[in-house]
Scaffold this motif. Structure first.
Motif, PDB file in Angstrom:
ATOM      1  N   ALA A  53       2.466  -0.949   8.330  1.00 27.97           N
ATOM      2  CA  ALA A  53       3.216  -0.231   7.295  1.00 27.97           C
ATOM      3  C   ALA A  53       4.563   0.232   7.841  1.00 27.97           C
ATOM      4  O   ALA A  53       5.593   0.119   7.155  1.00 27.97           O
ATOM      5  N   SER A  54       4.588   0.740   9.067  1.00 22.52           N
ATOM      6  CA  SER A  54       5.842   1.172   9.691  1.00 22.52           C
ATOM      7  C   SER A  54       6.820   0.014   9.812  1.00 22.52           C
ATOM      8  O   SER A  54       8.008   0.165   9.526  1.00 22.52           O
ATOM      9  N   GLU A  55       6.312  -1.148  10.230  1.00 22.00           N
ATOM     10  CA  GLU A  55       7.163  -2.348  10.319  1.00 22.00           C
ATOM     11  C   GLU A  55       7.779  -2.690   8.964  1.00 22.00           C
ATOM     12  O   GLU A  55       8.910  -3.173   8.898  1.00 22.00           O
ATOM     13  N   MET A  56       7.015  -2.455   7.895  1.00 20.70           N
ATOM     14  CA  MET A  56       7.469  -2.769   6.538  1.00 20.70           C
ATOM     15  C   MET A  56       8.315  -1.657   5.928  1.00 20.70           C
ATOM     16  O   MET A  56       8.841  -1.806   4.824  1.00 20.70           O
ATOM     17  N   GLY A  57       8.419  -0.516   6.615  1.00 16.46           N
ATOM     18  CA  GLY A  57       9.157   0.619   6.082  1.00 16.46           C
ATOM     19  C   GLY A  57       8.397   1.385   5.006  1.00 16.46           C
ATOM     20  O   GLY A  57       9.009   2.061   4.175  1.00 16.46           O
ATOM     21  N   VAL A  58       7.079   1.289   5.036  1.00  8.34           N
ATOM     22  CA  VAL A  58       6.226   1.969   4.055  1.00  8.34           C
ATOM     23  C   VAL A  58       5.570   3.175   4.710  1.00  8.34           C
ATOM     24  O   VAL A  58       5.042   3.076   5.813  1.00  8.34           O
ATOM     25  N   ARG A  59       5.597   4.303   4.018  1.00  5.16           N
ATOM     26  CA  ARG A  59       4.894   5.513   4.462  1.00  5.16           C
ATOM     27  C   ARG A  59       3.613   5.588   3.636  1.00  5.16           C
ATOM     28  O   ARG A  59       3.643   6.009   2.487  1.00  5.16           O
ATOM     29  N   ALA A  60       2.534   5.183   4.230  1.00  2.00           N
ATOM     30  CA  ALA A  60       1.287   4.996   3.484  1.00  2.00           C
ATOM     31  C   ALA A  60       0.231   6.023   3.819  1.00  2.00           C
ATOM     32  O   ALA A  60       0.265   6.673   4.866  1.00  2.00           O
ATOM     33  N   VAL A  61      -0.713   6.122   2.912  1.00  2.00           N
ATOM     34  CA  VAL A  61      -1.978   6.796   3.161  1.00  2.00           C
ATOM     35  C   VAL A  61      -3.002   5.681   3.256  1.00  2.00           C
ATOM     36  O   VAL A  61      -3.036   4.770   2.422  1.00  2.00           O
ATOM     37  N   VAL A  62      -3.822   5.728   4.303  1.00  2.00           N
ATOM     38  CA  VAL A  62      -4.822   4.687   4.535  1.00  2.00           C
ATOM     39  C   VAL A  62      -6.198   5.360   4.570  1.00  2.00           C
ATOM     40  O   VAL A  62      -6.406   6.309   5.322  1.00  2.00           O
ATOM     41  N   SER A  73     -12.688   8.021   7.003  1.00  2.00           N
ATOM     42  CA  SER A  73     -11.448   8.539   7.568  1.00  2.00           C
ATOM     43  C   SER A  73     -10.312   8.276   6.588  1.00  2.00           C
ATOM     44  O   SER A  73     -10.260   7.230   5.954  1.00  2.00           O
ATOM     45  N   VAL A  74      -9.411   9.249   6.495  1.00  2.00           N
ATOM     46  CA  VAL A  74      -8.210   9.125   5.669  1.00  2.00           C
ATOM     47  C   VAL A  74      -7.061   9.712   6.464  1.00  2.00           C
ATOM     48  O   VAL A  74      -7.174  10.826   6.982  1.00  2.00           O
ATOM     49  N   GLN A  75      -5.980   8.957   6.573  1.00  2.00           N
ATOM     50  CA  GLN A  75      -4.814   9.451   7.295  1.00  2.00           C
ATOM     51  C   GLN A  75      -3.561   9.202   6.476  1.00  2.00           C
ATOM     52  O   GLN A  75      -3.393   8.132   5.893  1.00  2.00           O
ATOM     53  N   PHE A  85      -2.684  10.016  -1.521  1.00  2.00           N
ATOM     54  CA  PHE A  85      -3.942  10.400  -0.876  1.00  2.00           C
ATOM     55  C   PHE A  85      -5.128  10.051  -1.778  1.00  2.00           C
ATOM     56  O   PHE A  85      -6.033   9.325  -1.380  1.00  2.00           O
ATOM     57  N   ASP A  86      -5.125  10.566  -3.005  1.00  2.00           N
ATOM     58  CA  ASP A  86      -6.229  10.282  -3.926  1.00  2.00           C
ATOM     59  C   ASP A  86      -6.275   8.817  -4.319  1.00  2.00           C
ATOM     60  O   ASP A  86      -7.355   8.246  -4.482  1.00  2.00           O
ATOM     61  N   ILE A  87      -5.122   8.205  -4.461  1.00  2.00           N
ATOM     62  CA  ILE A  87      -5.085   6.790  -4.846  1.00  2.00           C
ATOM     63  C   ILE A  87      -5.720   5.933  -3.756  1.00  2.00           C
ATOM     64  O   ILE A  87      -6.537   5.052  -4.049  1.00  2.00           O
ATOM     65  N   ALA A  88      -5.380   6.171  -2.492  1.00  2.00           N
ATOM     66  CA  ALA A  88      -5.968   5.401  -1.389  1.00  2.00           C
ATOM     67  C   ALA A  88      -7.479   5.610  -1.331  1.00  2.00           C
ATOM     68  O   ALA A  88      -8.246   4.658  -1.158  1.00  2.00           O
ATOM     69  N   VAL A 147      -5.224   1.445   0.541  1.00  2.00           N
ATOM     70  CA  VAL A 147      -3.865   1.714   1.026  1.00  2.00           C
ATOM     71  C   VAL A 147      -2.990   2.067  -0.166  1.00  2.00           C
ATOM     72  O   VAL A 147      -3.002   1.368  -1.183  1.00  2.00           O
ATOM     73  N   SER A 148      -2.213   3.144  -0.038  1.00  2.00           N
ATOM     74  CA  SER A 148      -1.295   3.546  -1.092  1.00  2.00           C
ATOM     75  C   SER A 148      -0.048   4.154  -0.472  1.00  2.00           C
ATOM     76  O   SER A 148      -0.129   4.839   0.542  1.00  2.00           O
ATOM     77  N   GLY A 149       1.082   3.895  -1.095  1.00  2.00           N
ATOM     78  CA  GLY A 149       2.329   4.483  -0.621  1.00  2.00           C
ATOM     79  C   GLY A 149       3.530   3.593  -0.834  1.00  2.00           C
ATOM     80  O   GLY A 149       4.657   4.067  -0.922  1.00  2.00           O
TER      81      GLY A 149
END
Length: 173
Positions: A53-62, A73-75, A85-88, A147-149
């Motif tokens: 996600a970082s490589e893609m420039g995405v700030r995600a919740v996984v 686990s959720v980060q 958060f809820d979507i992921a 994954v969402s973000g």
């Protein structure tokens, strides 16, 4: 899917369990660690998905759920959308509970398709757009990833990446 169809599926599973002793087969009780989602596996997978996600420039919740759709686990990456958060979590629940990717479900849940309206079941926890994937070990579903973000396309790509890289994760643990 209407209530009668859902009821029929549930009845079939219950009948199978009654006849075989479980949903998996006669007396099957799996205690094998590789067939269970663990916190160690979940966190290792999340780390890999976050790097992509970082490589893609995405700030995600996984989010990673076990085979019953319960969160393991959720980060949230720094700067991720609060709503992600809820979507992921719900994407991981959807994939685990239906044993399919949310991308595949997106096609089945369109007007005129067999699962039209499914997103209104399960207290609205069913997600009908990409970003959720089933996680398998030796051909057995042991959990799911959400994954969402990013955009729907980015979330779908990151989840598919996670599904593939999960094979490496379980090989190392």
């Amino acid at each position: 899917m209407n209530e009668q169809e859902i009821s029929g599926v549930v009845q079939a599973v219950l009948e199978r369990m009654k006849n075989t002793g479980s949903a998996h087969g006669a007396g099957h009780v799996c205690t094998c660690k590789k067939h269970k989602m663990t916190l160690e596996k979940a966190n290792a997978l999340i780390e890999k998905v976050q790097a992509k996600a970082s490589e893609m420039g995405v700030r995600a919740v996984v989010a990673v759920a076990d085979q019953a759709g319960r969160p393991v686990s959720v980060q949230s990456m720094d700067g991720a959308y609060i709503a992600s958060f809820d979507i992921a979590l719900n994407k991981s629940f959807t994939s685990a509970s239906l044993n399919m990717s949310t991308e595949a479900l997106s096609h089945l849940s369109q007007p005129g398709q067999p699962l039209y309206g499914i997103q209104f079941t399960n207290d609205g926890k069913i997600v009908i757009f990409g970003g959720g994937e089933v996680l398998e070990a030796e051909g057995k579903m042991i959990g799911a990833l959400g994954v969402s973000g990013g955009t729907a396309k980015q979330d779908t790509e990151l989840a598919a990446y996670g599904r593939e890289v999960f094979k490496e994760v379980i090989a190392c643990l």
